[in-house]
Design a protein around this motif. Structure first.
Motif, PDB file in Angstrom:
ATOM      1  N   ALA A 232      34.948  39.408  92.830  1.00 47.26           N
ATOM      2  CA  ALA A 232      34.419  40.406  91.891  1.00 47.26           C
ATOM      3  C   ALA A 232      34.263  39.797  90.500  1.00 47.26           C
ATOM      4  O   ALA A 232      33.207  39.921  89.863  1.00 47.26           O
TER       5      ALA A 232
ATOM      6  N   SER B 140      30.983  43.785  95.657  1.00 48.24           N
ATOM      7  CA  SER B 140      30.638  42.358  95.605  1.00 48.24           C
ATOM      8  C   SER B 140      31.626  41.494  96.377  1.00 48.24           C
ATOM      9  O   SER B 140      31.460  40.295  96.458  1.00 48.24           O
ATOM     10  N   CYS B 141      32.670  42.120  96.967  1.00 48.46           N
ATOM     11  CA  CYS B 141      33.764  41.309  97.516  1.00 48.46           C
ATOM     12  C   CYS B 141      33.579  41.095  99.017  1.00 48.46           C
ATOM     13  O   CYS B 141      34.358  41.576  99.840  1.00 48.46           O
TER      14      CYS B 141
ATOM     15  N   GLU C 180      33.967  48.865 100.288  1.00 46.89           N
ATOM     16  CA  GLU C 180      34.536  49.116  98.968  1.00 46.89           C
ATOM     17  C   GLU C 180      34.083  50.474  98.453  1.00 46.89           C
ATOM     18  O   GLU C 180      32.893  50.775  98.440  1.00 46.89           O
TER      19      GLU C 180
ATOM     20  N   CYS D 136      34.512  48.820  92.936  1.00 49.14           N
ATOM     21  CA  CYS D 136      34.637  47.363  92.796  1.00 49.14           C
ATOM     22  C   CYS D 136      34.801  47.006  91.320  1.00 49.14           C
ATOM     23  O   CYS D 136      34.157  47.598  90.453  1.00 49.14           O
ATOM     24  N   ARG D 137      35.672  46.058  91.048  1.00 50.90           N
ATOM     25  CA  ARG D 137      35.880  45.560  89.690  1.00 50.90           C
ATOM     26  C   ARG D 137      34.581  45.082  89.055  1.00 50.90           C
ATOM     27  O   ARG D 137      34.409  45.132  87.842  1.00 50.90           O
TER      28      ARG D 137
ATOM     29  N   CYS E 164      39.459  46.851  92.806  1.00 49.32           N
ATOM     30  CA  CYS E 164      38.600  47.269  93.912  1.00 49.32           C
ATOM     31  C   CYS E 164      39.411  48.196  94.818  1.00 49.32           C
ATOM     32  O   CYS E 164      40.595  47.964  95.027  1.00 49.32           O
TER      33      CYS E 164
HETATM   34 ZN   LIG Z   1      35.288  44.238  94.656  1.00 50.15          ZN
END
Ligand SMILES: [Zn+2]
Length: 554
Positions: A124, A138-139, A162, A165-166, A173
């Motif tokens: 992230a 995004s992870c 997720e 997400c950060r 997340c």
């Molecule tokens: Zn994430």
């Protein structure tokens, strides 16, 4: 066992004799977060976000899946919920994220619901830095790891997504994981994120990842210990229709897993081993496996097919000969016993060895000494002897075709490879394995096998076993014209009649049912259990239909 009894650091070994880090004897390759970040960015830039996401997810999935597989003994000893806590801790140790589980509900076979917070996910932070903040999820590798670990433990596909997400500004997340039923209507949508163009579903990919992981574990390529390092040379004396490459193996049945465990146990012992199995079951593969797992793994392994040579030639191949020993012996020639040195010699199809040569072999095994044909010089026999046969040697002993004393000398430990028809559950994984390796080799776009074709593969009796399956799939892959291998690509013998749809105009259900049952009974020689399994009905149902149509079981 309790979770706190397992010391996770003990899973890792930094002092391996090869010098690299390993986890439970499996080699680990350590990357810096920066290097992973660069690879991720390159994938996104060159393949686009969708394809990159699917690939990065699978990479993580394989990591989680393999970790769980390597720790399966620990996991089996834990309570269901603790298995996932174990996974979260291992995931954290490997550096991608700090996992804080919130909800873990393992609600019975094939069921999982899980929620967790992920702190400081490397992906992230990275994604935000390279591509800017704002991505809602995004992870990908981290999701893959959780999904892969969960899938192995549950035995059914588990997918994580997720919720926050950060990368899009959340403090951490937040993720949710479910089995496909648990995802309900959303299952297809989530699965589609990890499916590449041209593929039908991620479920299929999971099975391939499973097969690859099993393969890596069984063959020990992942371990890549010094014993299986490429210094070992393999010489194969081929009879007709033999390939020098070992048969590739995908091991996912209980029977084969048990067999490999036994083989691994006997490998380091200095015993002669006899491998029994029908032609094409992979006896040479098993011999090679034993060789590589033994103390002799860095010495050569040589193999000879006793059925392929005449008595005189076989003797001189094994023992070597002196110059002038017979017409045509123009120079001294060492035999395979000498070539093998302190390695392993495989005597394939030992049942075909002529009686006179059996006596000479027995003498060599008993005295651990031998002489080249036509020479007086006594040489030492250091090699370990592994013999294999597709015949019933005990029966040959009874009829006098095989020496009893040699049988006991060679059969210190007997390993029996079951025929493919007794481990049909391996057919899908094997078929896909051969499909993909052939497609790669010939640059064909064939990616999967149609349900109809798979039914044919599952119901055929495979008298030539894995080798026949391999050849059938290779042939079908080469002739296939689409991305899916169908019944018409299979050779007629394998395609049989089971996979065919009803002929035009003949829509009579009973006539077709009767025909299918007749075909199944014929194929399995009246074996009710096997015929019923091929027809996907119970033996009782089969029995009723047999009576209904007045069929005979013989
Ligand atoms: Zn994430």
């Amino acid at each position: 066992m309790k979770l706190h009894d397992i010391h996770l650091l003990d899973l890792f070994d930094v002092g391996t004799e090869q010098g690299w880090l390993s986890m439970r004897q499996q080699r680990m390759v350590v990357h810096s977060a920066a290097a992973v970040s660069i690879m991720r960015a390159q994938l996104i830039r060159s393949l686009g976000q969708d394809a990159a996401r699917a690939i990065v997810f699978r990479w993580g999935f394989a990591q989680g899946y393999f970790d769980a597989m390597m720790c399966s003994d620990h996991l089996a000893s834990l309570q269901p919920v603790d298995r996932f806590v174990f996974g979260c801790t291992l995931h954290t140790m490997e550096g991608m994220v700090r996992v804080a589980p919130k909800v873990i509900e393992a609600k019975g076979p094939g069921k999982l619901h899980m929620e967790a917070n992920w702190w400081h996910c490397a992906e992230a932070d990275d994604h935000a830095r390279v591509f800017g903040a704002g991505m809602t999820s995004s992870c990908w590798a981290t999701l893959g790891y959780a999904s892969g670990f969960g899938t192995y433990v549950i035995g059914a596909l588990i997918l994580f997504e997720e919720v926050a997400c950060r990368c899009s500004g959340a403090q951490c997340c937040s993720v949710v994981g479910n089995d496909l039923d648990g995802w309900g209507d959303r299952a297809a949508e989530i699965e589609a994120r990890y499916t590449l163009a041209g593929e039908t579903s991620f479920s299929q990919q999971w099975k391939e990842i499973h097969a690859e992981c099993e393969h890596a574990r069984a063959i020990g390529t992942a371990a890549a210990s010094a014993k299986s390092a490429p210094t070992a040379t393999v010489t194969t004396v081929n009879g007709p229709d033999r390939t020098t490459a070992p048969l590739n193996f995908v091991v996912c049945s209980q029977a084969m897993t048990d067999l490999l465990v036994l083989a691994e146990r006997v490998a380091p012992l200095e015993m002669n081993v006899l491998i029994e199995g029908e032609s094409g079951t992979g006896k040479e593969f098993l011999a090679r496996f034993i060789h590589e797992k033994s103390m002799r793994g860095d010495a050569p392994m040589v193999a000879i097919n006793c059925a392929a040579l005449t008595e005189g030639l076989l003797e001189s191949e094994l023992f070597g000969h002196a110059r002038g020993a017979f017409t045509g012996a123009v120079r001294d020639k060492p035999g395979l016993f000498e070539h093998a040195g302190r390695g392993t010699i495989l005597l394939d199809e030992i049942g075909e060895m002529p009686l006179c040569l059996q006596a000479k072999l027995l003498r060599a095994l008993e005295s651990r000494e031998f002489r080249r044909v036509g020479s007086e010089k006594v040489l030492r026999l250091d090699a370990r002897v592994v013999a294999s046969t597709n015949r019933d040697l005990r029966q040959q002993v009874q009829t006098g075709a095989f020496r009893e004393d040699l049988f006991y000398r060679l059969g210190g430990f007997v390993l029996t490879i079951p025929p493919l028809r007794e481990r049909r559950e391996e057919i899908p994984a094997l078929a896909h394995y051969f499909l993909h390796s052939t497609a790669r080799r010939w640059n064909k776009g064939v990616q999967t096998i149609s349900p109809g074709a798979m039914r044919c593969l599952m119901s055929y009796s495979w008298p030539g076993n894995v080798r026949e399956l391999q050849h059938a799939i290779e042939r079908a892959t080469v002739v296939a014209s689409q991305s899916v291998l169908t019944v018409k690509d299979l050779n007629p013998e394998v395609a049989g009649r089971l996979g065919d749809p009803a002929p035009d105009g003949d829509l009579d259900v009973e006539a077709n049912e009767r025909q299918l049952i007749e075909e199944a009974l014929r194929r399995y020689h009246g074996n009710r259990k096997e015929a019923a399994a091929a027809l996907r009905i119970s033996p009782v149902t089969l029995w009723r239909r047999v009576r209904k149509y007045g069929l005979s079981l013989s």
